[in-house]
Design a protein around this motif. Sequence first.
Motif, PDB file in Angstrom:
ATOM      1  N   HIS A   1      -5.514  -0.315  -2.631  1.00 63.48           N
ATOM      2  CA  HIS A   1      -5.685   0.963  -1.945  1.00 63.48           C
ATOM      3  C   HIS A   1      -6.753   0.840  -0.857  1.00 63.48           C
TER       4      HIS A   1
ATOM      5  N   SER B   1      -0.984   7.575  -3.746  1.00 67.26           N
ATOM      6  CA  SER B   1      -0.835   7.596  -5.200  1.00 67.26           C
ATOM      7  C   SER B   1       0.560   8.084  -5.572  1.00 67.26           C
TER       8      SER B   1
ATOM      9  N   MET C   1       0.834  -1.200   0.000  1.00 60.01           N
ATOM     10  CA  MET C   1       0.000   0.000   0.000  1.00 60.01           C
ATOM     11  C   MET C   1       0.868   1.249   0.000  1.00 60.01           C
TER      12      MET C   1
END
Length: 259
Positions: A211, A53, A50
């Motif tokens: 995400h 962005s 994870m």
Amino acid sequence: MTSTVAQDTVTGLAARAVGVTKAYGTGATAVTALDDISADIRRGQFTAIMGPSGSGKSTLMHCLAGLDTVDSGEVWIGEVQLGGLSDRGLADLRRNRVGFVFQQFNLLPTLTAEENIALPLAIAGRKPEPAWFDTVVEAVGLADRLTHRPSELSGGQQQRVACARALLPKPDVIFADEPTGNLDSRSGTEILRFLRRSVREFGQTIVMVTHDANAAAYADRVVFLLDGRLVHELPDPTADEVLDTMKALDSTGSEPETR
């Protein structure tokens, strides 16, 4: 090199990155996606990757899977160093030792579910073991859908076909890139439960980019990237812990406190 291979076998690593750097573009427009990153993927574990962005999580997965090259450093699948392989050797490794599950399913529309599941083995000139094929099909709940083509299946069923296809060759590691991204919550949960089961019951190794904090909570551990660096890790994560870590990374741009 021999000692490194021996140690890798002893420690039970399915894949690893060692000092990997990857940049896109050149000169002033160059973007460093991975910045001297090292990461271990342990056999028989479910690892989630994870990060915010642009943190490099998909790039790391693509490099670990041999889908992208690195500028420096080493990438290993088991005892094989990917940088030393020819194009043919790399293709063979991806076909025989690595499984993939993508957000877009990537099924061939003219093939039935059964044919799509067996496709990697067919390309390699191998036939599936009947008992193992039945086990995989049962695990994804597709026994009554094997003669259906993708257009006759729901999104969740298509992704289950993709999961079965990845698991059937018994790869060293399965890489899953946002596998629930195109699914509703119920279908997504079914996929995550299957991935969890494949680790617990079949000893599979899975690396998943996501995400979604709830998806990451199915993993044995979550590693967090920030600006191309591995900055944090959570063992036995809960969704709340994952969410809190992501909030800290997004808000401060720095490593959260170790629990």
